[in-house]
Design a protein around this motif. Structure first.
Motif, PDB file in Angstrom:
ATOM      1  N   VAL A 194      -8.247  -4.506  -0.702  1.00  0.00           N
ATOM      2  CA  VAL A 194      -7.338  -3.925   0.286  1.00  0.00           C
ATOM      3  C   VAL A 194      -7.245  -4.923   1.439  1.00  0.00           C
ATOM      4  O   VAL A 194      -8.239  -5.210   2.106  1.00  0.00           O
ATOM      5  CB  VAL A 194      -7.836  -2.560   0.788  1.00  0.00           C
ATOM      6  CG1 VAL A 194      -6.882  -1.993   1.835  1.00  0.00           C
ATOM      7  CG2 VAL A 194      -7.992  -1.590  -0.381  1.00  0.00           C
TER       8      VAL A 194
ATOM      9  N   ALA B 112      -8.180   1.925  -4.702  1.00  0.00           N
ATOM     10  CA  ALA B 112      -8.401   0.487  -4.873  1.00  0.00           C
ATOM     11  C   ALA B 112      -9.831   0.196  -5.307  1.00  0.00           C
ATOM     12  O   ALA B 112     -10.070  -0.679  -6.148  1.00  0.00           O
ATOM     13  CB  ALA B 112      -8.071  -0.253  -3.577  1.00  0.00           C
TER      14      ALA B 112
ATOM     15  N   ILE C 204      -0.746   2.419  -7.154  1.00  0.00           N
ATOM     16  CA  ILE C 204      -1.607   1.248  -7.019  1.00  0.00           C
ATOM     17  C   ILE C 204      -2.094   0.767  -8.379  1.00  0.00           C
ATOM     18  O   ILE C 204      -2.151  -0.443  -8.641  1.00  0.00           O
ATOM     19  CB  ILE C 204      -2.772   1.560  -6.066  1.00  0.00           C
ATOM     20  CG1 ILE C 204      -2.223   1.885  -4.664  1.00  0.00           C
ATOM     21  CG2 ILE C 204      -3.758   0.389  -5.995  1.00  0.00           C
ATOM     22  CD1 ILE C 204      -3.260   2.435  -3.691  1.00  0.00           C
TER      23      ILE C 204
ATOM     24  N   ILE D 213       0.842  -1.200   0.000  1.00  0.00           N
ATOM     25  CA  ILE D 213       0.000   0.000   0.000  1.00  0.00           C
ATOM     26  C   ILE D 213       0.873   1.244   0.000  1.00  0.00           C
ATOM     27  O   ILE D 213       0.622   2.196  -0.746  1.00  0.00           O
ATOM     28  CB  ILE D 213      -0.938   0.008   1.231  1.00  0.00           C
ATOM     29  CG1 ILE D 213      -1.920  -1.171   1.168  1.00  0.00           C
ATOM     30  CG2 ILE D 213      -1.705   1.331   1.321  1.00  0.00           C
ATOM     31  CD1 ILE D 213      -2.785  -1.324   2.409  1.00  0.00           C
ATOM     32  N   THR D 214       1.919   1.240   0.836  1.00  0.00           N
ATOM     33  CA  THR D 214       2.804   2.406   0.916  1.00  0.00           C
ATOM     34  C   THR D 214       4.218   2.021   0.506  1.00  0.00           C
ATOM     35  O   THR D 214       4.629   0.870   0.638  1.00  0.00           O
ATOM     36  CB  THR D 214       2.825   3.002   2.343  1.00  0.00           C
ATOM     37  OG1 THR D 214       3.408   2.064   3.257  1.00  0.00           O
ATOM     38  CG2 THR D 214       1.415   3.345   2.810  1.00  0.00           C
TER      39      THR D 214
ATOM     40  N   LEU E 104       1.863   6.707  -0.641  1.00  0.00           N
ATOM     41  CA  LEU E 104       1.202   5.613  -1.344  1.00  0.00           C
ATOM     42  C   LEU E 104       2.012   5.155  -2.552  1.00  0.00           C
ATOM     43  O   LEU E 104       2.697   5.942  -3.205  1.00  0.00           O
ATOM     44  CB  LEU E 104      -0.188   6.041  -1.815  1.00  0.00           C
ATOM     45  CG  LEU E 104      -1.265   6.256  -0.756  1.00  0.00           C
ATOM     46  CD1 LEU E 104      -2.567   6.699  -1.414  1.00  0.00           C
ATOM     47  CD2 LEU E 104      -1.492   4.997   0.073  1.00  0.00           C
TER      48      LEU E 104
ATOM     49  N   ALA F 160      -6.019   5.238  -0.124  1.00  0.00           N
ATOM     50  CA  ALA F 160      -5.691   3.945  -0.740  1.00  0.00           C
ATOM     51  C   ALA F 160      -6.966   3.184  -1.089  1.00  0.00           C
ATOM     52  O   ALA F 160      -7.069   2.577  -2.169  1.00  0.00           O
ATOM     53  CB  ALA F 160      -4.818   3.123   0.203  1.00  0.00           C
TER      54      ALA F 160
ATOM     55  N   ILE G  14      -3.621  -5.176  -2.537  1.00  0.00           N
ATOM     56  CA  ILE G  14      -2.601  -4.336  -1.899  1.00  0.00           C
ATOM     57  C   ILE G  14      -2.652  -4.527  -0.395  1.00  0.00           C
ATOM     58  O   ILE G  14      -3.722  -4.687   0.194  1.00  0.00           O
ATOM     59  CB  ILE G  14      -2.758  -2.844  -2.251  1.00  0.00           C
ATOM     60  CG1 ILE G  14      -4.179  -2.339  -1.943  1.00  0.00           C
ATOM     61  CG2 ILE G  14      -2.372  -2.601  -3.711  1.00  0.00           C
ATOM     62  CD1 ILE G  14      -4.323  -0.825  -2.033  1.00  0.00           C
ATOM     63  N   THR G  15      -1.479  -4.521   0.226  1.00  0.00           N
ATOM     64  CA  THR G  15      -1.385  -4.716   1.667  1.00  0.00           C
ATOM     65  C   THR G  15      -0.035  -4.241   2.165  1.00  0.00           C
ATOM     66  O   THR G  15       0.956  -4.295   1.431  1.00  0.00           O
ATOM     67  CB  THR G  15      -1.577  -6.200   2.039  1.00  0.00           C
ATOM     68  OG1 THR G  15      -1.507  -6.343   3.459  1.00  0.00           O
ATOM     69  CG2 THR G  15      -0.522  -7.082   1.394  1.00  0.00           C
ATOM     70  N   ASP G  16       0.012  -3.772   3.384  1.00  0.00           N
ATOM     71  CA  ASP G  16       1.282  -3.511   4.073  1.00  0.00           C
ATOM     72  C   ASP G  16       1.490  -4.571   5.152  1.00  0.00           C
ATOM     73  O   ASP G  16       1.983  -4.285   6.241  1.00  0.00           O
ATOM     74  CB  ASP G  16       1.293  -2.111   4.702  1.00  0.00           C
ATOM     75  CG  ASP G  16       1.816  -1.046   3.739  1.00  0.00           C
ATOM     76  OD1 ASP G  16       2.005  -1.355   2.545  1.00  0.00           O
ATOM     77  OD2 ASP G  16       2.027   0.107   4.176  1.00  0.00           O
TER      78      ASP G  16
ATOM     79  N   MET H  16      -4.972   5.537   4.507  1.00  0.00           N
ATOM     80  CA  MET H  16      -5.756   4.343   4.214  1.00  0.00           C
ATOM     81  C   MET H  16      -7.022   4.702   3.455  1.00  0.00           C
ATOM     82  O   MET H  16      -7.436   3.991   2.521  1.00  0.00           O
ATOM     83  CB  MET H  16      -6.101   3.600   5.510  1.00  0.00           C
ATOM     84  CG  MET H  16      -6.910   2.336   5.285  1.00  0.00           C
ATOM     85  SD  MET H  16      -6.091   1.120   4.215  1.00  0.00           S
ATOM     86  CE  MET H  16      -5.295   0.095   5.455  1.00  0.00           C
TER      87      MET H  16
END
Length: 428
Positions: free
Chosen positions: A176, A169, A138, A126-127, A135, A165, A149-151, A162
């Motif tokens: 997410v 998304a 994406i 995500i970041t 960000l 994002a 997407i994920t951290d 968030m």
């Protein structure tokens, strides 16, 4: 020449029946499914009555490559997946470098094509750098093949970041996937916060650190229209929040690990907190939390099982409990663990458990897998439901040895795994 699987028993995912079946595979596709198929001119494998299941999907694994190859590689991690009956896995981006660019998404696909034993679908971060400061691109990650997407490994602490994002998304129809952890509440905790942590004098991570972030992200998902997927749910309040979100018709899904379904914090107490193979994040929690996770899986609040396969070196896991890294390996033992503990004990029907490993994750992430039918990709897992063995690390394909289930006797081992028509694992 094709491949004919003879004398198997195909599990009907609707009725639960195991029906005598042969399957003909040509190339990467299923060409025929029938009670009897002539094997002349084809390679034939006699399944001797073993169960034929769709290939398993695990939407949460850490393959560690690039950067942490001492812990795991795409080659060793996918070999472990194949041994466990998995034909598709989704790998987390918390590598070094972090998978935060189209080039690194491409690297995962290219390396898998050369060295992999199953299909690997990468997540993008995500970041950038998973630092929570800026960000990623994406749209570019999705175009390169990111499944979501994920951290994962850290939670996105900034609500505004968030929110943005999720907006992006949602516009891309991209899930997410959240590691739910409020770092201010979790602080330097190393196990569940509760009576056991207090007795042992160890800093704890409250369940609230998870549920607070899930509550925030459910609200953000409702506002933005994003598909929110909750990783490794472990807390009773968290399960209630996901149930609430689904009752409102929101696009919220969730996964649970075998260890959060089967274990409690008491395992740490019994080892006197000396064995870091009992350390995982989110931590093993209370019996109340375990029961809530199990109820959530049984009633459909939790959509799927995922292992959160997280290998570490033996040296890392030999450190003191408080400073050792979090994580368990799980790809090779996930299904037999749950078959033994849930199906054999009558808590869930076999076909309902198999759905949590197959059609459910496939549907949630819109992957064309999970169903055995003519014309579909030949992703199959053959399981000996009577085979009983003890968990020993000497048999592991993964580089990791960090499991709390060492020495446990379990049934329902995969004996043959086929990914896109190719045999990727053949056991006893």
């Amino acid at each position: 020449m094709g491949l004919v699987l003879k004398n198997g028993r195909l599990l009907n995912l609707e009725t639960g029946e195991l029906q005598a079946t042969d399957i003909l595979i040509a190339g990467d596709r299923i060409e025929a499914v029938a009670e009897q198929i002539e094997a002349s001119g084809h390679e034939a494998i006699d399944l001797q009555g073993k169960a034929i299941l769709p290939g398993f999907l695990d939407m949460h694994v850490h393959l560690r490559q690039p950067g942490f190859e001492a812990k795991e590689t795409i080659e060793t991690g996918t070999a472990a997946a194949a041994r466990g009956g998995f034909t598709t896995v989704a790998c987390m981006p918390n590598t070094r470098p972090v998978i935060d660019s189209p080039e690194l998404i491409g690297y995962i696909y290219e390396t898998t094509a050369k060295e992999g034993s199953c299909t690997v679908l990468p997540y993008g971060a995500i970041t950038k750098g998973e630092l929570g400061e800026e960000l990623t691109d994406i749209a570019a990650l999705k175009a390169a093949g990111a499944i979501g997407i994920t951290d994962d490994g850290v939670g996105v602490q900034s609500s505004s970041m968030m929110r943005e994002a999720m907006r992006i998304a949602a516009s891309l129809d991209l899930p997410v996937v959240i590691h739910s952890e409020d770092e201010d509440l979790a602080k330097d905790g190393c196990m569940n916060e509760g009576v056991v942590s207090k007795r042992l004098g160890l800093p704890g991570i409250p369940g609230l650190a998870e549920s607070v972030m899930i509550a925030r992200d459910i609200l953000l998902a409702e506002e933005t229209g994003a598909h929110l997927h909750v990783c490794h749910i472990s807390d009773a309040w968290s399960v209630d929040l996901v149930r609430y979100a689904k009752s409102r018709g929101l696009k919220v899904t969730a996964e649970v690990t075998p260890h959060h379904l089967l274990l409690t914090e008491e395992i740490i107490d019994r080892t006197d907190a000396q064995d870091a193979n009992m350390k995982v994040n989110p931590p093993i929690r209370t019996e109340k939390d375990r029961q809530a996770c199990l109820r959530g899986l049984l009633d459909g609040t939790i959509d799927m099982v995922a292992t959160d396969h997280a290998p570490h070196t033996e040296e890392e896991k030999k450190r003191p409990f408080q400073t050792a890294p979090f994580g368990f390996v799980g790809l090779e033992i996930a299904f037999p663990l749950l078959y033994t503990e849930l199906v054999e004990t009558g808590q869930i029907a076999l076909h309902e458990l198999v759905k949590k490993f197959t059609i459910n994750p496939a549907n949630v992430f819109k992957i064309d897998r999970g169903v055995i039918a003519v014309g579909n990709v030949a992703d199959l897992t053959i399981v000996d439901l009577e085979a009983e063995r003890t968990v020993t690390v000497e048999e592991f394909k993964t580089k990791g040895r960090n499991t709390p289930f060492l020495g446990k006797k379990i049934k329902g081992w995969s004996v043959l795994t086929i990914n896109q028509g190719r045999i990727t694992y053949r056991g006893n």
